[in-house]
Scaffold this motif. Structure first.
Motif, mmCIF file in Angstrom:
data_model
loop_
_atom_site.group_PDB
_atom_site.id
_atom_site.type_symbol
_atom_site.label_atom_id
_atom_site.label_comp_id
_atom_site.label_asym_id
_atom_site.label_seq_id
_atom_site.Cartn_x
_atom_site.Cartn_y
_atom_site.Cartn_z
ATOM 1 N N ARG A 284 0.849 -1.191 0.000
ATOM 2 C CA ARG A 284 0.000 0.000 0.000
ATOM 3 C C ARG A 284 0.884 1.240 0.000
ATOM 4 N N LYS A 285 0.463 2.243 -0.790
ATOM 5 C CA LYS A 285 1.186 3.514 -0.839
ATOM 6 C C LYS A 285 0.188 4.613 -1.157
ATOM 7 N N TYR A 287 -0.233 9.067 -1.385
ATOM 8 C CA TYR A 287 0.450 10.351 -1.410
ATOM 9 C C TYR A 287 -0.492 11.409 -0.854
ATOM 10 N N ASP A 339 3.781 2.281 2.473
ATOM 11 C CA ASP A 339 3.207 2.598 3.783
ATOM 12 C C ASP A 339 2.957 1.342 4.613
ATOM 13 N N SER A 340 2.567 0.269 3.926
ATOM 14 C CA SER A 340 2.349 -1.000 4.617
ATOM 15 C C SER A 340 2.481 -2.125 3.611
#
Length: 556
Positions: A284-285, A287, A339-340
């Motif tokens: 997961r990412k 912005y 992020d995860s």
């Protein structure tokens, strides 16, 4: 036959001393009729764009200038016209759509202000009337919320929206001639299809003659009435679309058509699945939006992506711009952090390893970037660029430079090119240098981010053949990012289709091509330019494993 809108006769454009040939364009004669689209096609360096710029007096004089011939626009001679005469013609009677709207639009002014300037210069409209015309124009090119778009700045729009704004500007004063210089080259297939449809629709409504410059035969099949083929500045073939595409006479045209990637899966041997070399698990990412008034908003680039790359396979990531393809590629090479979730490289979890400790892992995975000119240091020689990675990892400089020369031979360039600088090479040659640099550390995995999207069809075919050859010789795993499904079909064993940061379909290439399941995948195939024409072409052989010599590469 009506009088031509544009009549180019014997046009020759001289180049400065030291260029690869005396003239960029030599003896070009071309006629454009009202209401017709004429496609000017050829490789980079063939003189297409300079011929178009000569019409508007936009050549970089005095080093590049018209040395012979004439350009008649509605009977008016443009060669030798004064700047004042040309200023009255540009925009008002001849519109131009540039290849890269981000560089053609002024970043300091809103879209509405830039459009209004056309009316301010060429008409007597007042401020309120200009503002109303701008909003109507933006609505005509099917931009959402035209009033908001008019208040926006270029960087706030997507690539497709910026290109639509450029089209609106070019058509603002209902010109008789529209010049479109590679307006869809960097766009994904769905946006490209929308832009082509829009140009055709507006051209038919206004009866405009269009000079459309491209190197994509799929685009030609979709939009052209007439086709003219340039080779190193000389017109080698011209005729109707069907005549040139389906029965080409000149060997150069035949060679270009043979290099066009087919919308079909070539026959290639199936291989047993290898061990997992690279994997993302629930990656997961997001912005966060920048700016005082946008706190709390975020764009999700990766939404729990699971993907596996096996030893010796080529996995394609396809999707529109903004789908998350490049973000995933960079996350899996640890050029950005997620992020995860987890990134597993050859059995090791590299997700949270500090960048300073990533050096041993970087030997296993290297990246080939989309724009080699931007990713190669212009101040270093090719030998130093390729040797830099091995030197950092402890190889003696002399040995690293010797390896660089060997790698240049592997990618089909003469080892003597090692002492030259990036600007001295063509786009295809620079991409080969980028591949050589990526191979310098003897990685097990290559990640290629749109490595052929901006290349001519002939150079594109060479680079794809090179990647296939190197992959077979070195048993590499290849993660191949592209928005061109035709390219993905030629080189990939499996394809993952991404949309809004998620994988919506994943499977072997032949299955996805024959029976796509997700509506988005079907829409991508439907949007491929010249799809029907491409499928009717003779079946292409598998990508060759013989690497063309550097002499075969077109210059410039």
């Amino acid at each position: 036959m009506s009088d031509p809108i544009l009549d180019i006769a014997g046009l020759t454009i001289g180049l400065p001393k030291g260029a690869d040939r005396p003239s960029a364009v030599e003896g070009l004669s071309l006629r454009l009729q009202p209401g017709e689209v004429t496609c000017l096609i050829g490789e980079s360096g063939s003189g297409k764009s300079l011929a178009a710029r000569a019409v508007l007096g936009l050549l970089p004089a005095p080093r590049v200038r018209v040395t012979a011939g004439s350009i008649l626009f509605q009977g008016e001679q443009l060669v030798g016209a004064t700047p004042a005469q040309l200023a009255k013609t540009r925009g008002a009677r001849i519109g131009m759509i540039f290849q890269e709207p981000m560089t053609a639009l002024n970043p300091l002014h809103s879209i509405g202000r830039q459009l209004a300037e056309v009316f301010r210069i060429h008409t007597d409209l007042g401020r309120t009337a200009r503002r109303d015309r701008v909003v109507r124009l933006l609505a005509d090119v099917h931009l959402p919320d035209p009033a908001q778009i008019a208040r926006s700045y270029p960087h706030q729009l997507s690539g497709g929206q910026r290109q639509r704004a450029m089209i609106a500007m070019a058509l603002a004063l209902d010109p008789k001639l529209l010049i479109a210089d590679e307006p869809t080259t960097a766009l994904d297939v769905t946006t490209q299809a929308q832009i082509l449809h829009l140009i055709r629709e507006l051209q038919r409504e206004h009866g405009t003659a269009v000079l459309f410059i491209t190197h994509d035969f799929g685009v030609v099949a979709d939009i052209a009435d007439q086709v003219a083929v340039l080779q190193r500045g000389k017109l080698v073939e011209a005729g109707t679309r069907d005549a040139v595409l389906n029965a080409p006479e000149h060997p150069y045209t035949q060679a270009l058509l043979a290099a066009v990637p087919r919308l079909a899966v070539p026959v290639r041997p199936r291989q047993a699945p290898g061990v997992t070399m690279l994997e993302s698990i629930k990656a997961r990412k997001a912005y966060a939006a920048k700016g005082i008034f946008r706190r709390g908003r975020a764009t999700v680039a990766l939404d729990g992506v699971d993907i596996v790359l096996r030893r010796g396979e080529t996995l394609g990531l396809v999707g529109e711009s903004g789908s998350g393809k490049s973000t995933l590629a960079r996350a899996m090479t640890r050029l950005l952090s997620i992020d995860s979730g987890d990134i597993i490289l050859d059995g090791d979890d590299i997700t949270r390893i500090p960048q300073r400790l990533m050096r041993p892992h970087r030997r296993k995975i290297q990246m080939v970037f989309q724009d080699p000119y931007a990713s190669l240091d212009p101040r270093q020689t090719v030998a130093d660029i390729i040797a830099e990675g091995p030197v950092i990892h402890g190889l003696p400089p002399a040995e690293a430079r010797a390896r660089a020369r060997t790698l240049l031979g592997l990618v089909g360039l003469d080892p003597s090119a090692a002492d030259r600088y990036p600007h001295e090479f063509s786009g295809g040659q620079r991409q080969r240098i980028g591949i050589a640099r990526a191979l310098a550390l003897e990685p097990a995995i290559l990640v290629a981010d749109e490595p052929v999207s901006a290349l001519d069809v002939s150079v594109q075919a060479q680079v794809l053949a090179l990647l296939a050859d190197i992959k077979a010789k070195l048993q590499l795993s290849l993660l191949f990012v592209t928005h061109d499904l035709r390219v993905a079909l030629q080189i990939c064993d499996r394809i993952a289709v991404m949309r809004h940061g998620a994988i919506v379909e994943l499977g072997d290439t032949a299955t996805i091509f024959a029976a796509p399941k997700h509506p988005y995948t079907k829409a991508l195939f439907d949007a491929v330019p010249g799809a029907a024409w491409s499928q009717a072409l003779p079946a292409a052989p598998p990508l060759p494993l013989a690497i063309p010599s550097s002499a075969a590469l077109p210059a410039g």
